[in-house]
Design an enzyme around this catalytic site. Structure first.
Site, PDB file in Angstrom:
ATOM      1  CD1 TRP A   1      -1.095  -6.329  -1.781  1.00 11.54           C
ATOM      2  CD2 TRP A   1      -1.765  -5.723  -3.978  1.00 11.54           C
ATOM      3  NE1 TRP A   1      -0.954  -7.379  -2.558  1.00 11.54           N
ATOM      4  CE2 TRP A   1      -1.246  -7.099  -4.004  1.00 11.54           C
ATOM      5  CE3 TRP A   1      -2.186  -5.033  -5.123  1.00 11.54           C
ATOM      6  CZ2 TRP A   1      -1.261  -7.664  -4.938  1.00 11.54           C
ATOM      7  CZ3 TRP A   1      -2.117  -5.642  -6.237  1.00 11.54           C
ATOM      8  CH2 TRP A   1      -1.742  -7.260  -6.352  1.00 11.54           C
TER       9      TRP A   1
ATOM     10  CD  GLU B   1      19.969 -15.318 -12.963  1.00 12.83           C
ATOM     11  OE1 GLU B   1      19.502 -16.150 -13.605  1.00 12.83           O
ATOM     12  OE2 GLU B   1      19.906 -14.034 -13.078  1.00 12.83           O
TER      13      GLU B   1
ATOM     14  CB  CYS C   1      -0.594  -0.097   1.425  1.00 15.94           C
ATOM     15  SG  CYS C   1      -1.893  -1.517   1.495  1.00 15.94           S
TER      16      CYS C   1
ATOM     17  CE  LYS D   1      21.167 -11.803 -15.927  1.00 18.12           C
ATOM     18  NZ  LYS D   1      20.172 -12.515 -15.105  1.00 18.12           N
TER      19      LYS D   1
ATOM     20  CD  GLU E   1      19.948 -13.033 -19.668  1.00 14.47           C
ATOM     21  OE1 GLU E   1      18.811 -13.182 -19.713  1.00 14.47           O
ATOM     22  OE2 GLU E   1      20.471 -12.732 -18.645  1.00 14.47           O
TER      23      GLU E   1
ATOM     24  NE  ARG F   1       5.588   0.693  -2.391  1.00 13.23           N
ATOM     25  CZ  ARG F   1       6.430   0.973  -1.424  1.00 13.23           C
ATOM     26  NH1 ARG F   1       6.730   1.960  -1.181  1.00 13.23           N
ATOM     27  NH2 ARG F   1       6.233  -0.241  -0.508  1.00 13.23           N
TER      28      ARG F   1
ATOM     29  CG  ASN G   1       1.230   1.646   3.849  1.00  8.43           C
ATOM     30  OD1 ASN G   1       0.101   1.735   3.545  1.00  8.43           O
ATOM     31  ND2 ASN G   1       2.155   2.227   3.325  1.00  8.43           N
ATOM     32  N   GLY G   2       0.784  -2.208   6.233  1.00  7.87           N
ATOM     33  CA  GLY G   2       1.168  -3.389   6.971  1.00  7.87           C
ATOM     34  C   GLY G   2      -0.052  -4.185   7.438  1.00  7.87           C
TER      35      GLY G   2
ATOM     36  CG  HIS H   1      29.214 -38.139 -13.774  1.00  6.83           C
ATOM     37  ND1 HIS H   1      30.026 -39.333 -13.630  1.00  6.83           N
ATOM     38  CD2 HIS H   1      29.165 -37.448 -12.301  1.00  6.83           C
ATOM     39  CE1 HIS H   1      29.870 -39.639 -12.266  1.00  6.83           C
ATOM     40  NE2 HIS H   1      29.306 -38.534 -11.757  1.00  6.83           N
TER      41      HIS H   1
ATOM     42  CE  LYS I   1      13.370  -6.560 -17.113  1.00  6.05           C
ATOM     43  NZ  LYS I   1      14.647  -7.446 -16.802  1.00  6.05           N
TER      44      LYS I   1
HETATM   45  C1  G6P Z   1      12.940 -12.914 -20.487  1.00  5.36           C
HETATM   46  C2  G6P Z   1      13.702 -11.947 -19.749  1.00  5.36           C
HETATM   47  C3  G6P Z   1      14.379 -12.691 -18.525  1.00  5.36           C
HETATM   48  C4  G6P Z   1      13.336 -13.183 -17.828  1.00  5.36           C
HETATM   49  C5  G6P Z   1      12.247 -14.186 -18.320  1.00  5.36           C
HETATM   50  C6  G6P Z   1      11.190 -14.528 -17.374  1.00  5.36           C
HETATM   51  O1  G6P Z   1      13.555 -14.083 -21.008  1.00  5.36           O
HETATM   52  O2  G6P Z   1      14.776 -11.744 -20.621  1.00  5.36           O
HETATM   53  O3  G6P Z   1      15.355 -11.664 -17.796  1.00  5.36           O
HETATM   54  O4  G6P Z   1      13.931 -13.868 -16.593  1.00  5.36           O
HETATM   55  O5  G6P Z   1      12.029 -13.293 -19.524  1.00  5.36           O
HETATM   56  O6  G6P Z   1      10.418 -13.243 -17.119  1.00  5.36           O
HETATM   57  P1  G6P Z   1       9.504 -12.844 -15.951  1.00  5.36           P
HETATM   58  O7  G6P Z   1       9.156 -11.426 -16.408  1.00  5.36           O
HETATM   59  O8  G6P Z   1       8.404 -13.886 -16.204  1.00  5.36           O
HETATM   60  O9  G6P Z   1      10.333 -13.029 -14.742  1.00  5.36           O
END
Ligand code: G6P
Length: 611
Positions: free
Chosen positions: A75, A484, A2, A488, A491, A27, A100-101, A507, A606
């Protein structure tokens, strides 16, 4: 999720309050409202469900004119999104409150107040606060004393603002577990849950601290600490707009977003922690009852969000003995899944619009699951709207395609879920729960410590600039962190990177290791460290170049083939969140060296809203 805004001025405050609400909208919200002590010398309010624009439109036809007011975007936690449940809440026409809370003991308080004759017009926990204050005021000198007593009776988390028709020259505020900031003007003052809401009227702020109570007048401000001692809190000048969609002094959005993680994580925790446990209502009003029934968890997500889910599996099974499966949405949506009874269906997503994740939610064998829950960064997204329960990650807008702060806040959200599930199922020892909650409170500072080694990591990036391949290793919950890290790097620098659980090296991937294949390893001091050290020996023996991220307690030493970057020590449960940071920084600096388009890497989007 909120937002609070308050204002006291010589001018009409309606427009200031409305603008503040608009700025807090990102938010997430489901309704909004505003209360003003008007020129007719009465408290009046306008509330609407839906967007702040609906409220703005309503104010066109029913304008509120006055010099003091409070406002709120809601919210829903307790009670559905409706006008009756929207804040501000009133006690008679004398007191108005926004909050809020979550007030955990609101049921008891509500029953006691009903016995005193108070009639409730909403299902919210907030309405108990305003009636409680009204009731206490009868026996106290004034509202400030009533507030002092009320806060000792409220269990949970709150940030609240209060105005009274009897004292229309001051706003009362109290903070515990949910942030509040006072905005300082000249001959006028303001209040908000986030300084962003007040940037149009001031750049000077005083942050209230835990347990603080404040009385804000037009040209005077008084603050008392938890012990009721008057205190002076320093004002800060707001220099940069952290949440704006501008790079500021950063060269790339990705770097800015990496550096925003301590604050983003802090926000994700705000108003969700009681002294020794997670407030289950943070996930929705019925979460507590529902979590007690959970026997299994199915997590579905894509990309970085999928990696967050993989970490969560270690937490859910390891800490709470709750069986958990994790699957990428594009696979899950097209296969028949054998669903066990009482399985909670969990999606994780930054955008909340990823086509595969959304399809997995929509096409799941509907009645087979106990309920659906999403951990998501966008309050207005389809995933949030279509799930039974939601926890918003509050990372703020993420512009860089490579996800960074969305990931770390997802991890925090998933750890909150783990603790809430463990508590509801009685599978997590209270002492361990408290220990993790305590550690979570220091997480933001730890992330700052990790960011402080950025220059060391920038120097290490040289190792990768000329390479075509890299291997990432981790064990246990650090394996998804390695995944991850590899994602990165590929990508944004286009270097082929793979991640393996270190025990799998022999393996297959060991065949690839030579001096042209740098091997990145995340090695916090944990139960698997000794095993991991043996895996590192296997790499060294084949001439591989190792870059190891480890804390001092891991006692790893450098040699010709091994470079060690010292990490801050941290509670082992939180290590996946901390060790994500250096891998983000590493990929960022490698990409900068290679001159790639860091924020918009080739071929990627994105938000992937198509299949
Ligand atoms: C795309 C973005 C990633 C993201 C994935 C899932 O591949 O480039 O950065 O992790 O979608 O997106 P989401 O919005 O569901 O986390």
């Amino acid at each position: 999720m909120c937002g609070i805004v308050g204002a006291i001025a010589e001018r009409n405050v309606s427009a200031i309050l409305l603008e503040g609400l608009k700025r807090l909208e990102y938010r997430g919200y489901d309704s909004a409202g505003i209360a003003v002590y008007t020129q007719q010398q009465q408290l009046q309010r306008v509330r609407r469900t839906g967007k702040v624009a609906e409220l703005a439109q309503a104010l066109q036809t029913e304008p509120l004119n006055g010099q003091i007011g409070i406002a709120h975007t809601r919210w829903a936690t307790h009670g559905v999104p409706s006008e009756a449940n929207a804040h501000p809440h009133f006690s008679s026409t004398e007191l108005a409150v926004v909050h809020n809370g979550i007030i955990e003991n609101y049921q008891e308080l509500r029953s006691e107040l009903q016995a005193q004759g108070y009639v409730f017009t909403s299902q919210t926990d907030t309405e108990t606060i305003v009636h409680l204050l009204h009731h206490l005021q009868k026996t106290q000198h004034d509202l400030l004393d009533a507030l002092r007593i009320a806060v000792t009776q409220l269990h949970g988390a709150y940030g609240l603002a209060l105005i009274s028709a009897k004292q229309p020259d001051r706003i009362f505020a109290a903070r515990s577990g949910s942030p509040l900031v006072i905005g300082l003007g000249i001959g006028e003052n303001f209040l908000a849950s986030d300084p962003l809401a007040l940037r149009q009227v001031t750049d000077r702020f005083i942050y209230l601290e835990e347990g603080d109570i404040a009385v804000i007048e037009r040209d005077k401000l008084q603050i008392w600490d938890e012990q009721n001692k008057p205190v002076q809190r320093d004002a800060v000048q707001y220099l940069d707009q952290a949440e704006s969609a501008e790079k500021g002094s950063y060269r790339h959005f990705m770097l800015k977003e990496i550096y925003e993680q301590p604050q983003a994580v802090q926000r994700t925790l705000e108003d969700r922690l009681a002294a020794d446990h997670v407030l289950p209502a943070a996930f929705g009003p019925d979460a507590s009852t529902l979590f007690a029934k959970v026997k299994k968890i199915q997590i579905v997500a894509c990309g970085t969000s999928y990696h967050a889910g993989m970490v969560a599996r270690y937490w859910l099974e390891g800490l709470t003995n709750t069986p958990c499966q994790v699957e990428v949405a594009s696979e899950f949506r097209y296969r028949h899944v054998a669903v066990q009874p009482d399985t909670l269906f969990v999606t994780i997503s930054q955008s909340g619009e990823t086509a595969d994740t959304l399809a997995a939610l929509r096409h799941r064998q509907d009645n087979a699951y106990l309920a659906s829950l999403t951990i998501c960064n966008v309050g207005t997204s389809s995933l949030v709207r279509e799930s039974d329960l939601a926890l918003l990650t509050r990372a703020g807008p993420e512009i860089g395609v490579a996800s960074t702060k969305a990931f770390s806040t997802q991890l925090v959200g998933l750890l909150l879920l783990t603790l809430a599930i463990g508590r509801a199922r009685h599978t997590l020892a209270p002492a361990q729960e408290r220990e993790i909650v305590d550690a979570l409170r220091t997480l933001s500072a730890k992330l700052n410590d990790a960011l402080a080694i950025s220059a060391t990591i920038e120097a290490k990036a040289q190792l990768f600039a000329e390479k075509n391949h890299a291997l990432f290793l981790g064990r246990g919950e650090q394996f998804p962190v390695a995944l991850e890290g590899a994602l990165k790097l590929k990508e944004i620098s286009y270097i082929h990177a793979e991640a393996y659980p270190a025990g799998e090296l022999k393996h297959g991937p060991l065949a690839l290791v030579d001096s042209d294949m740098p091997v990145v390893t995340v090695a916090p001091n944990n139960a698997l460290l000794e095993k991991l050290k043996s895996n590192l020996q296997e790499v060294s023996a084949r001439g591989g170049q190792l870059l190891v991220f480890a804390d001092r307690e891991a006692h790893l030493s450098e040699d010709e083939q091994t470079q060690v970057v010292n990490m801050p020590s941290i509670h082992p449960v939180l290590a996946p969140i901390l060790y994500t940071i250096p891998l983000q920084l590493l990929s960022y600096y490698v990409a900068v060296l290679k001159g790639t388009d860091v924020d918009q890497p080739r071929n990627l989007a994105k938000s992937v809203t198509v299949e």
